[in-house]
Every structure is written in structure tokens, then in C-alpha cells.
Design a protein around this motif. Structure first.
Motif, PDB file in Angstrom:
ATOM      1  N   UNK A 143       0.636  -1.159  -0.073  1.00 24.03           N
ATOM      2  CA  UNK A 143       0.026   0.032  -0.195  1.00 24.03           C
ATOM      3  C   UNK A 143       0.771   1.255   0.084  1.00 24.03           C
ATOM      4  N   UNK A 144       2.366   1.197   0.064  1.00 26.34           N
ATOM      5  CA  UNK A 144       2.978   2.296   0.321  1.00 26.34           C
ATOM      6  C   UNK A 144       2.702   2.823  -1.223  1.00 26.34           C
ATOM      7  N   UNK A 145       2.893   4.388  -0.908  1.00 32.84           N
ATOM      8  CA  UNK A 145       2.537   5.214  -2.194  1.00 32.84           C
ATOM      9  C   UNK A 145       3.623   5.655  -3.055  1.00 32.84           C
ATOM     10  N   UNK A 146       4.696   5.371  -2.557  1.00 26.35           N
ATOM     11  CA  UNK A 146       6.000   5.761  -3.138  1.00 26.35           C
ATOM     12  C   UNK A 146       7.235   4.919  -2.854  1.00 26.35           C
ATOM     13  N   UNK A 147       8.343   4.716  -3.377  1.00 18.76           N
ATOM     14  CA  UNK A 147       9.254   4.088  -2.920  1.00 18.76           C
ATOM     15  C   UNK A 147       9.692   4.493  -1.604  1.00 18.76           C
ATOM     16  N   UNK A 148       9.763   6.084  -1.513  1.00 15.37           N
ATOM     17  CA  UNK A 148      10.218   6.605  -0.453  1.00 15.37           C
ATOM     18  C   UNK A 148       9.269   5.965   0.865  1.00 15.37           C
ATOM     19  N   UNK A 149       8.050   5.924   0.653  1.00 16.13           N
ATOM     20  CA  UNK A 149       7.359   5.481   1.617  1.00 16.13           C
ATOM     21  C   UNK A 149       7.478   4.107   2.180  1.00 16.13           C
ATOM     22  N   UNK A 150       7.752   3.376   0.927  1.00 21.22           N
ATOM     23  CA  UNK A 150       8.114   1.956   1.345  1.00 21.22           C
ATOM     24  C   UNK A 150       9.429   1.708   1.918  1.00 21.22           C
ATOM     25  N   UNK A 151      10.298   2.701   1.735  1.00 18.11           N
ATOM     26  CA  UNK A 151      11.529   2.593   2.173  1.00 18.11           C
ATOM     27  C   UNK A 151      11.455   2.908   3.695  1.00 18.11           C
ATOM     28  N   UNK A 152      10.722   3.942   4.025  1.00 17.69           N
ATOM     29  CA  UNK A 152      10.709   4.252   5.471  1.00 17.69           C
ATOM     30  C   UNK A 152       9.862   3.493   6.365  1.00 17.69           C
ATOM     31  N   UNK A 153       9.015   2.810   5.789  1.00 17.43           N
ATOM     32  CA  UNK A 153       8.286   1.915   6.503  1.00 17.43           C
ATOM     33  C   UNK A 153       9.225   0.619   6.692  1.00 17.43           C
ATOM     34  N   UNK A 154       9.938   0.114   5.672  1.00 17.57           N
ATOM     35  CA  UNK A 154      10.706  -1.072   5.803  1.00 17.57           C
ATOM     36  C   UNK A 154      11.780  -0.789   6.972  1.00 17.57           C
ATOM     37  N   UNK A 155      12.329   0.488   6.842  1.00 19.52           N
ATOM     38  CA  UNK A 155      13.486   0.969   8.007  1.00 19.52           C
ATOM     39  C   UNK A 155      12.721   1.022   9.318  1.00 19.52           C
ATOM     40  N   UNK A 156      11.714   1.455   9.652  1.00 19.40           N
ATOM     41  CA  UNK A 156      10.828   1.395  10.710  1.00 19.40           C
ATOM     42  C   UNK A 156      10.587   0.082  11.226  1.00 19.40           C
ATOM     43  N   UNK A 157      10.255  -0.912  10.395  1.00 18.91           N
ATOM     44  CA  UNK A 157      10.070  -2.302  10.686  1.00 18.91           C
ATOM     45  C   UNK A 157      11.190  -2.856  11.165  1.00 18.91           C
ATOM     46  N   UNK A 158      12.303  -2.611  10.403  1.00 19.95           N
ATOM     47  CA  UNK A 158      13.653  -3.151  10.797  1.00 19.95           C
ATOM     48  C   UNK A 158      13.885  -2.631  12.236  1.00 19.95           C
TER      49      UNK A 158
END
Ligand code: ZN
Ligand code: FE
Length: 243
Positions: A226-241
Motif C-alpha cells: 500500500x506504500x504510495x511511493x518508493x520513499x514511503x516503502x523505504x521508510x516503512x521498511x526501515x521502521x519495521x527493521x
């Protein structure tokens, strides 16, 4: 009309799922991502199934560790990502984007979905409406980006998202509870996530599996899809990590 495949989930190690896929007319049985050999051989034997093929999605030990033992016991052939042959011993069939691999009369198309590992592949049975995604996507989650980029994972999510709603998604780990908690943090207003998390909590409390999932469910509840952009996916992945 081809008969339906029978699918068996074999839970191994702490949270891996190995998938056995049996095609009755041909007598073929496929194992996807065997972490270990013994429990998989035992599960097949209990059903009276003879394992004829192994398909690996990527080189990590919890996805190929059972290859040698299963090959030794059954003579099964091994299909694995062409880009990871150096890391996976004794591959009979290197698989690349667009390759068609068969189980009896059923056909899967290979999708290269790099990010978790550089050569990671998925196996999509379009006619059977199912896909084996390994560690690329999980229920409400995605794999860690060990050998790839957020842009690659974003592209993978676009490809998965484009599959039909009712496609059954077979992932390789039971991570749904942890993923669901994160998903609700990422999208606190998303009622579909809240509802699903409640169901997952109840299921896990009863020690039930929460996969396979479906593309429709992931579209509604997976914060990485559902991430709207590469940046949003990246920040969600970093937060989950960061956990
Ligand atoms: Zn992995
Ligand atoms: Fe894994």
C-alpha cells in the motif's frame, strides 16, 4: 479441465512453512523451499505422496537446507533461481524471468522479484490462482532488503498487486502477528488492518496458521504493498527493521 492441486503446509524450524503440492493425475509432488528434509519427507510419506520436484525461491538456508536430504531420498529434481546457482548446490533447472515450469499438467511462470536476495524468484500458477513468493512478500509484510533496494521491492509489489484478487499467496514464514502490529502503526486509521489483526491475534492464540493469504487481502492490509511511493516503502521498511 485440469484437476485441482492438493496443498499441504509443513511447519518447520521456528516459523518456516514448507509447501507440498500434489498433482494426483500425474502422481507428481512438489516441495517449495524445504528448510529441512526429515519433516517434509515424513509429511509426504504420511499422505502416500512421492516427492518428484523441489522448487527454491532463493538461496537462504531456511529455504534450501532440505534439498540434499530430499534429493538423496527421492531423486527429486531441483529448480532454483539462475542468478543464485553459485549459492545453491545441485540445481537441475536454473529458472529465469518468464520461464515456464510444470507440475503435471499445471504450469507456473517464473517471476524475478529481487530485493530480499538479488536473485529471488516467485512461481505463479495463473490457471490455479496461486503464487509462491518465498520471502519477498508476507501476510501484511515484505521481506527484509538484504541484497536489494526499496525501488526493487516497490516494483515487486506492483507486480503482485496486479495479480487477480483471488490469487492465493503462499509465503514462507508465519510473521503475520508481528507484521499486523506494525501495519496498524503504519496505518492507524485502516479498519481492514485493525479487523485482520484482531483475527490474526485470535488465530495465533489458538496456534493456527495465518497463511496462505490472498492478493485482495494484501491490497487492503499490507503497508508495503500500500506504500504510495518508493520513499514511503523505504521508510516503512526501515521502521519495521528498527522493530
Ligand atoms: Zn530469506
Ligand atoms: Fe526465510
Amino acid at each position: 479441465m485440469v484437476s485441482a492441486l492438493e496443498i499441504l503446509r509443513v511447519p518447520v524450524l521456528s516459523d518456516n512453512y514448507v509447501w507440498l503440492v500434489h498433482d494426483k493425475p500425474s502422481g507428481e509432488t512438489l516441495v517449495v523451499d524445504p528448510s529441512v528434509a526429515e519433516p517434509v519427507l515424513a509429511a509426504a510419506q504420511a499422505r502416500g505422496w512421492s516427492i518428484t520436484q523441489i522448487w527454491n525461491t532463493h538461496w537462504h538456508g531456511d529455504h534450501i537446507g532440505g534439498n540434499p536430504g530430499i534429493v538423496a531420498a527421492t531423486g527429486a529434481t531441483v529448480t532454483a533461481p539462475a542468478a543464485e546457482l553459485a549459492k545453491i548446490p545441485h540445481v537441475d533447472r536454473p529458472a529465469r524471468e518468464g520461464d515456464r515450469v510444470r507440475l503435471g499438467d499445471h504450469e507456473a511462470v517464473v517471476m524475478e522479484v529481487p530485493a530480499h536476495t538479488a536473485g529471488h524468484i516467485a512461481y505463479h500458477f495463473a490457471d490455479d490462482a496461486m503464487i509462491f513468493v518465498g520471502d519477498t512478500m508476507f501476510a501484511m509484510g515484505c521481506g527484509r532488503l538484504f541484497e536489494g533496494t526499496p525501488a526493487q521491492m516497490y516494483a515487486n509489489m506492483r507486480r503482485f498487486e496486479a495479480l487477480p484478487d483471488d490469487t492465493q499467496v503462499y509465503c514462507a514464514h508465519e510473521y503475520t502477528l508481528s507484521n499486523g502490529k506494525f501495519a496498524l502503526q503504519a496505518e492507524p486509521q485502516n479498519e481492514a488492518i485493525a479487523d485482520r489483526l484482531a483475527q490474526v491475534e485470535a488465530a495465533r492464540a489458538r496456534d493456527e496458521a495465518t497463511v496462505p493469504t490472498t492478493i485482495a487481502l494484501e491490497r487492503a492490509t499490507n503497508p508495503f504493498m500500500r506504500a504510495q511511493s518508493v520513499e514511503e516503502l523505504a521508510s516503512r521498511r526501515a521502521a519495521k527493521d528498527r522493530g
